[in-house]
Design a protein around this motif. Structure first.
Motif, PDB file in Angstrom:
ATOM      1  N   ARG A   6       0.753  -1.228   0.102  1.00  0.00           N
ATOM      2  CA  ARG A   6       0.012  -0.038  -0.091  1.00  0.00           C
ATOM      3  C   ARG A   6       0.943   1.246   0.091  1.00  0.00           C
ATOM      4  N   SER A   7       0.179   2.503  -0.478  1.00  0.00           N
ATOM      5  CA  SER A   7       1.222   3.495  -0.513  1.00  0.00           C
ATOM      6  C   SER A   7       0.320   4.774   0.131  1.00  0.00           C
ATOM      7  N   SER A   8       1.167   5.756   0.642  1.00  0.00           N
ATOM      8  CA  SER A   8       0.619   6.906   1.445  1.00  0.00           C
ATOM      9  C   SER A   8       1.467   7.764   0.975  1.00  0.00           C
ATOM     10  N   GLY A   9       1.287   8.568  -0.365  1.00  0.00           N
ATOM     11  CA  GLY A   9       1.976   9.505  -0.847  1.00  0.00           C
ATOM     12  C   GLY A   9       3.488   9.291  -1.280  1.00  0.00           C
ATOM     13  N   LYS A  10       4.253   9.695  -0.229  1.00  0.00           N
ATOM     14  CA  LYS A  10       5.697   9.650  -0.416  1.00  0.00           C
ATOM     15  C   LYS A  10       6.447   8.449   0.442  1.00  0.00           C
ATOM     16  N   ILE A  11       5.291   7.462   0.943  1.00  0.00           N
ATOM     17  CA  ILE A  11       5.928   6.408   1.755  1.00  0.00           C
ATOM     18  C   ILE A  11       4.947   5.073   1.029  1.00  0.00           C
ATOM     19  N   GLN A  12       5.891   4.007   0.700  1.00  0.00           N
ATOM     20  CA  GLN A  12       5.329   3.031   0.246  1.00  0.00           C
ATOM     21  C   GLN A  12       5.576   1.715   1.456  1.00  0.00           C
ATOM     22  N   PHE A  13       4.596   0.879   1.924  1.00  0.00           N
ATOM     23  CA  PHE A  13       4.579  -0.068   2.642  1.00  0.00           C
ATOM     24  C   PHE A  13       4.580  -1.493   1.837  1.00  0.00           C
ATOM     25  N   LEU A  14       5.562  -2.218   2.015  1.00  0.00           N
ATOM     26  CA  LEU A  14       5.504  -3.573   1.123  1.00  0.00           C
ATOM     27  C   LEU A  14       5.528  -4.607   2.090  1.00  0.00           C
ATOM     28  N   GLN A  15       4.550  -5.401   1.972  1.00  0.00           N
ATOM     29  CA  GLN A  15       4.418  -6.638   2.775  1.00  0.00           C
ATOM     30  C   GLN A  15       5.312  -7.950   1.900  1.00  0.00           C
ATOM     31  N   LEU A  16       6.425  -8.106   2.781  1.00  0.00           N
ATOM     32  CA  LEU A  16       7.361  -9.027   2.153  1.00  0.00           C
ATOM     33  C   LEU A  16       6.908 -10.681   2.911  1.00  0.00           C
ATOM     34  N   ARG A  17       7.242 -11.527   1.869  1.00  0.00           N
ATOM     35  CA  ARG A  17       7.325 -12.932   2.579  1.00  0.00           C
ATOM     36  C   ARG A  17       8.533 -13.758   2.120  1.00  0.00           C
ATOM     37  N   ASP A  18       9.312 -14.597   2.752  1.00  0.00           N
ATOM     38  CA  ASP A  18      10.374 -15.179   2.122  1.00  0.00           C
ATOM     39  C   ASP A  18      10.315 -16.688   2.385  1.00  0.00           C
ATOM     40  N   GLY A  19       9.080 -17.345   2.897  1.00  0.00           N
ATOM     41  CA  GLY A  19       9.106 -18.666   3.251  1.00  0.00           C
ATOM     42  C   GLY A  19       9.287 -18.816   4.714  1.00  0.00           C
ATOM     43  N   THR A  20      10.043 -18.056   5.209  1.00  0.00           N
ATOM     44  CA  THR A  20      10.122 -18.239   6.673  1.00  0.00           C
ATOM     45  C   THR A  20       9.192 -17.350   7.487  1.00  0.00           C
ATOM     46  N   GLY A  21       8.740 -16.417   6.963  1.00  0.00           N
ATOM     47  CA  GLY A  21       7.864 -15.407   7.667  1.00  0.00           C
ATOM     48  C   GLY A  21       7.401 -14.227   6.871  1.00  0.00           C
ATOM     49  N   TYR A  22       6.825 -13.306   7.448  1.00  0.00           N
ATOM     50  CA  TYR A  22       6.414 -12.095   6.916  1.00  0.00           C
ATOM     51  C   TYR A  22       7.034 -10.821   7.598  1.00  0.00           C
ATOM     52  N   ILE A  23       7.343  -9.916   6.861  1.00  0.00           N
ATOM     53  CA  ILE A  23       7.784  -8.214   7.389  1.00  0.00           C
ATOM     54  C   ILE A  23       7.487  -7.303   6.625  1.00  0.00           C
ATOM     55  N   GLN A  24       6.976  -6.194   7.290  1.00  0.00           N
ATOM     56  CA  GLN A  24       6.714  -4.977   6.325  1.00  0.00           C
ATOM     57  C   GLN A  24       8.018  -4.093   6.127  1.00  0.00           C
ATOM     58  N   ALA A  25       8.142  -3.776   4.937  1.00  0.00           N
ATOM     59  CA  ALA A  25       9.358  -2.935   4.668  1.00  0.00           C
ATOM     60  C   ALA A  25       8.976  -1.807   4.213  1.00  0.00           C
ATOM     61  N   VAL A  26       9.497  -0.533   4.690  1.00  0.00           N
ATOM     62  CA  VAL A  26       8.950   0.817   4.548  1.00  0.00           C
ATOM     63  C   VAL A  26       9.902   1.457   3.524  1.00  0.00           C
ATOM     64  N   VAL A  27       9.461   2.031   2.401  1.00  0.00           N
ATOM     65  CA  VAL A  27      10.133   2.814   1.444  1.00  0.00           C
ATOM     66  C   VAL A  27       9.994   4.256   1.534  1.00  0.00           C
ATOM     67  N   VAL A  28      10.793   5.097   1.904  1.00  0.00           N
ATOM     68  CA  VAL A  28      10.647   6.530   1.968  1.00  0.00           C
ATOM     69  C   VAL A  28      11.144   7.366   1.089  1.00  0.00           C
ATOM     70  N   LYS A  29      10.192   7.889   0.076  1.00  0.00           N
ATOM     71  CA  LYS A  29      10.996   8.750  -0.971  1.00  0.00           C
ATOM     72  C   LYS A  29      12.262   9.252  -0.791  1.00  0.00           C
ATOM     73  N   SER A  30      11.966  10.193   0.130  1.00  0.00           N
ATOM     74  CA  SER A  30      13.337  10.966   0.354  1.00  0.00           C
ATOM     75  C   SER A  30      14.501  10.605   1.049  1.00  0.00           C
ATOM     76  N   GLU A  31      14.457   9.215   1.127  1.00  0.00           N
ATOM     77  CA  GLU A  31      15.736   8.355   1.933  1.00  0.00           C
ATOM     78  C   GLU A  31      16.130   7.447   0.785  1.00  0.00           C
ATOM     79  N   VAL A  32      15.716   7.432  -0.299  1.00  0.00           N
ATOM     80  CA  VAL A  32      16.179   6.465  -1.229  1.00  0.00           C
ATOM     81  C   VAL A  32      16.247   6.974  -2.764  1.00  0.00           C
ATOM     82  N   SER A  33      16.979   6.328  -3.586  1.00  0.00           N
ATOM     83  CA  SER A  33      17.302   6.783  -4.708  1.00  0.00           C
ATOM     84  C   SER A  33      16.277   6.643  -5.617  1.00  0.00           C
ATOM     85  N   GLU A  34      16.138   7.305  -6.782  1.00  0.00           N
ATOM     86  CA  GLU A  34      14.873   7.322  -7.579  1.00  0.00           C
ATOM     87  C   GLU A  34      14.806   6.131  -8.117  1.00  0.00           C
TER      88      GLU A  34
END
Length: 431
Positions: free
Chosen positions: A28-56
């Motif tokens: 889900r997205s909230s303007g300049k922040i994206q919330f990624l729900q990730l899974r890898d087979g061992t579990g789940y975690i939310q990864a937060v992407v902040v536009k001002s803190e990462v490359s384009e």
């Protein structure tokens, strides 16, 4: 350089930069922040992407992700009490491995047939993953119990010239020029192994060509079959209730998160501690007739009968001493009442039916020969089985546990088809 890890172990990396190979479960997205729900087979975690803190590039990669796309995510692990896992990831980099297109299983409702046709993908869902983790824990606990109690694992054959209970409902095949069948039980071979090793158990696939469509039946299923020399019926019952108690308590201890993920009422499982209640077949018949079931003495119980009996208890219940006429040829008659046999079915609570069937076996060679004649069994085919009574016969007992029914009960599932990765049912051989 960030260390590679898995979601299950992020608690060991709080404050550190890590790399996790994962799939996108949701976002889900909230303007300049994206919330990624990730899974890898061992579990789940939310990864937060902040536009001002990462490359384009990282921001755009995150924005382009579709359901079940695969990626390497780099970021800092931090504690987050509001998260289900207790942790969250602040993303610094994101490398896409594969973008999916039109993933078939969406968050909307799908019919059972559609999901079963896509079982290879349905396994990725949080509930199905949790069931498979619980199944694996049950298998681990099964092996742990027997390994710690002096049993030796022995593998019986899958291709057999005959069966433990006659060839009805068996899959027939050709073994070069001979007839052969896919096994429905390894029990007879386990009896031979017990005479060599004392206490043994097998754990493998079994097959029944029953044209049954009930929620309790599979065509291919896994059985755990212990056999014990110098062990009578009463001693076997004690092993069975200790065994089931151990398995359930192991799941409660090691799979609490998965049980919660599938909505299982764990308070019902917490009550599963030995000893278990017991009633005789006679008492069961009397009770059922008092509940308006019209069932005569000498008839076997069906699912409604087992459910009615189990509803009286909050633990599994043993039904003992069935009539000899409705049980297998190898079961030992009660010396005090030869029309019934020293056997028991363990009925799980909550309507899940029989999960264990067991008995003391006939050890008298003369009586076994009589049984062969009564059941029209070939003396030639079963000569090896008779040899077990001719050369050092001893009292011995054993039982069989159906893994999938046990998984269904412990998980609280409506149908046994969800208990095995790729179920084989009456009309399903795909995928």
């Amino acid at each position: 350089m960030a260390n590679k890890t898995v979601i299950r172990q992020v608690n060991e990396h709080v404050g550190e930069a890590v790399v996790i190979g994962s799939w996108l479960n949701n976002k889900r997205s909230s303007g300049k922040i994206q919330f990624l729900q990730l899974r890898d087979g061992t579990g789940y975690i939310q990864a937060v992407v902040v536009k001002s803190e990462v490359s384009e590039d990282t921001w755009n990669n995150a924005k382009s992700l579709t359901q079940e796309s695969s990626m390497y995510v780099t970021g800092i692990i931090r504690e987050e009490p509001r998260s289900q896992s207790g942790f969250e990831m602040t993303v610094t980099e994101l490398e896409i491995l594969h973008l999916t297109d039109n993933y078939p299983i969406t968050p909307k409702e799908h019919g059972v047939d559609f999901l079963m046709d896509h079982r290879h993908l349905w396994l990725r869902s949080s509930k199905q993953r949790a069931i498979m983790v619980i199944r694996a824990e049950i298998i681990r606990a099964v092996q742990q119990f027997f390994d710690q109690n002096g049993f030796t694992l022995v593998d019986p054959p899958i291709l057999t010239p005959t069966s433990a209970e006659g060839t009805t409902n068996l899959f027939h095949t050709k073994y070069f020029e001979e007839d052969a069948y896919l096994t429905q039980s390894g029990q007879l071979y386990m009896e031979a192994a017990a005479m060599a090793l004392g206490k043994v158990y097998s754990f493998g696939p079994t097959f029944r060509a029953e044209k049954s469509k009930t929620r309790r039946h599979l065509i291919e299923f896994w059985m755990i079959e212990p056999e014990m020399a110098f062990t009578d019926h009463e001693e076997s019952l004690k092993v069975q209730e200790q065994f089931i108690s151990h398995v359930v308590q192991s799941v409660l201890k090691n799979c609490r998160t998965e049980l919660e993920a599938i909505g299982r009422d764990v308070s019902k499982l917490e009550q599963i501690q030995a000893p278990f209640p017991r009633i005789t077949y006679d008492e069961a018949i009397e009770f059922l007739n008092s509940q308006d079931f019209d069932i005569p003495w000498g008839e076997d119980f069906g699912a409604p009968h087992e459910t009615a009996i189990a509803e009286r208890y909050d633990k599994p219940v043993f039904i003992t001493h069935y009539p000899a006429g409705i049980k297998a040829f190898y079961m030992k008659p009660d010396p005090n009442r030869p029309e019934v046999v020293l056997c028991a079915d363990m009925i799980a609570p909550e309507g899940y039916g029989e999960i264990i069937g067991g008995s003391q076996r006939i050890d008298d060679p003369e009586l076994m020969e009589e049984r062969f004649k009564e059941h029209s069994l070939s003396a030639e085919t079963y000569q090896w089985y008779m040899d077990l009574r001719k050369y050092g016969s001893v009292p011995h007992s054993g039982f069989g546990l159906g893994l999938e029914r046990t998984v269904a009960w412990i998980c609280g599932l409506d149908h046994v088809r969800e208990t095995i990765p790729f179920p084989r049912t009456l009309y399903r051989l795909y995928p």
